[in-house]
Design a protein around this motif. Sequence first.
Motif, PDB file in Angstrom:
ATOM      1  N   PRO A 188      20.384  18.205  15.220  1.00 41.38           N
ATOM      2  CA  PRO A 188      20.899  17.778  16.504  1.00 41.38           C
ATOM      3  C   PRO A 188      19.786  17.267  17.423  1.00 41.38           C
ATOM      4  O   PRO A 188      20.045  16.486  18.329  1.00 41.38           O
ATOM      5  CB  PRO A 188      21.546  19.027  17.068  1.00 41.38           C
ATOM      6  N   VAL A 189      18.548  17.709  17.184  1.00 42.81           N
ATOM      7  CA  VAL A 189      17.430  17.319  18.042  1.00 42.81           C
ATOM      8  C   VAL A 189      16.216  17.019  17.169  1.00 42.81           C
ATOM      9  O   VAL A 189      15.893  17.773  16.257  1.00 42.81           O
ATOM     10  CB  VAL A 189      17.061  18.460  19.024  1.00 42.81           C
ATOM     11  N   ARG A 190      15.566  15.914  17.448  1.00 45.16           N
ATOM     12  CA  ARG A 190      14.298  15.595  16.785  1.00 45.16           C
ATOM     13  C   ARG A 190      13.261  15.428  17.865  1.00 45.16           C
ATOM     14  O   ARG A 190      13.413  14.607  18.766  1.00 45.16           O
ATOM     15  CB  ARG A 190      14.411  14.328  15.942  1.00 45.16           C
ATOM     16  N   ARG A 191      12.195  16.209  17.806  1.00 41.64           N
ATOM     17  CA  ARG A 191      11.158  16.179  18.842  1.00 41.64           C
ATOM     18  C   ARG A 191       9.967  15.408  18.352  1.00 41.64           C
ATOM     19  O   ARG A 191       9.661  15.330  17.226  1.00 41.64           O
ATOM     20  CB  ARG A 191      10.749  17.609  19.196  1.00 41.64           C
ATOM     21  N   ARG A 232      21.264  16.935   9.250  1.00 38.78           N
ATOM     22  CA  ARG A 232      22.088  16.701  10.456  1.00 38.78           C
ATOM     23  C   ARG A 232      21.474  17.414  11.655  1.00 38.78           C
ATOM     24  O   ARG A 232      22.120  18.158  12.371  1.00 38.78           O
ATOM     25  CB  ARG A 232      23.527  17.145  10.217  1.00 38.78           C
ATOM     26  N   SER A 241      24.178  27.780  21.257  1.00 37.81           N
ATOM     27  CA  SER A 241      24.277  26.331  21.366  1.00 37.81           C
ATOM     28  C   SER A 241      23.619  25.670  20.150  1.00 37.81           C
ATOM     29  O   SER A 241      22.490  26.018  19.783  1.00 37.81           O
ATOM     30  CB  SER A 241      23.581  25.838  22.627  1.00 37.81           C
ATOM     31  N   PRO A 242      24.285  24.712  19.535  1.00 43.44           N
ATOM     32  CA  PRO A 242      23.669  24.020  18.395  1.00 43.44           C
ATOM     33  C   PRO A 242      22.486  23.151  18.827  1.00 43.44           C
ATOM     34  O   PRO A 242      21.707  22.706  17.997  1.00 43.44           O
ATOM     35  CB  PRO A 242      24.807  23.163  17.834  1.00 43.44           C
ATOM     36  N   TYR A 243      22.346  22.910  20.119  1.00 45.31           N
ATOM     37  CA  TYR A 243      21.279  22.050  20.615  1.00 45.31           C
ATOM     38  C   TYR A 243      19.922  22.749  20.709  1.00 45.31           C
ATOM     39  O   TYR A 243      18.929  22.118  21.030  1.00 45.31           O
ATOM     40  CB  TYR A 243      21.668  21.451  21.959  1.00 45.31           C
ATOM     41  N   ILE A 244      19.870  24.063  20.406  1.00 43.09           N
ATOM     42  CA  ILE A 244      18.572  24.728  20.427  1.00 43.09           C
ATOM     43  C   ILE A 244      17.821  24.530  19.115  1.00 43.09           C
ATOM     44  O   ILE A 244      16.640  24.776  19.026  1.00 43.09           O
ATOM     45  CB  ILE A 244      18.675  26.233  20.734  1.00 43.09           C
ATOM     46  N   TYR A 245      18.525  24.078  18.083  1.00 42.25           N
ATOM     47  CA  TYR A 245      17.897  23.868  16.784  1.00 42.25           C
ATOM     48  C   TYR A 245      17.360  22.451  16.683  1.00 42.25           C
ATOM     49  O   TYR A 245      17.959  21.515  17.179  1.00 42.25           O
ATOM     50  CB  TYR A 245      18.906  24.118  15.656  1.00 42.25           C
ATOM     51  N   GLY A 246      16.237  22.311  16.044  1.00 41.53           N
ATOM     52  CA  GLY A 246      15.650  20.995  15.883  1.00 41.53           C
ATOM     53  C   GLY A 246      14.413  21.073  15.016  1.00 41.53           C
ATOM     54  O   GLY A 246      14.107  22.101  14.433  1.00 41.53           O
TER      55      GLY A 246
END
Length: 53
Positions: free
Chosen positions: A50-53, A48, A30-35
């Motif tokens: 996908p997630v900024r914590r 780009r 899943s591309p959503y595990i990267y951030g």
Amino acid sequence: MSPTGVSPALAAADGPALTVDTTTGRHPISPYIYGMNFADEALAKELRLPVRR
């Protein structure tokens, strides 16, 4: 030798046998595990993220 006096190769051989079949159950990551934590807005946009914590 490790601090216990047992060779790491021998210590690993004492455990259970383990096999991994890398050909089953394959799916895209899943591309959503990267951030990134606390990413600068400009860098996040450039990468780009996908997630900024």
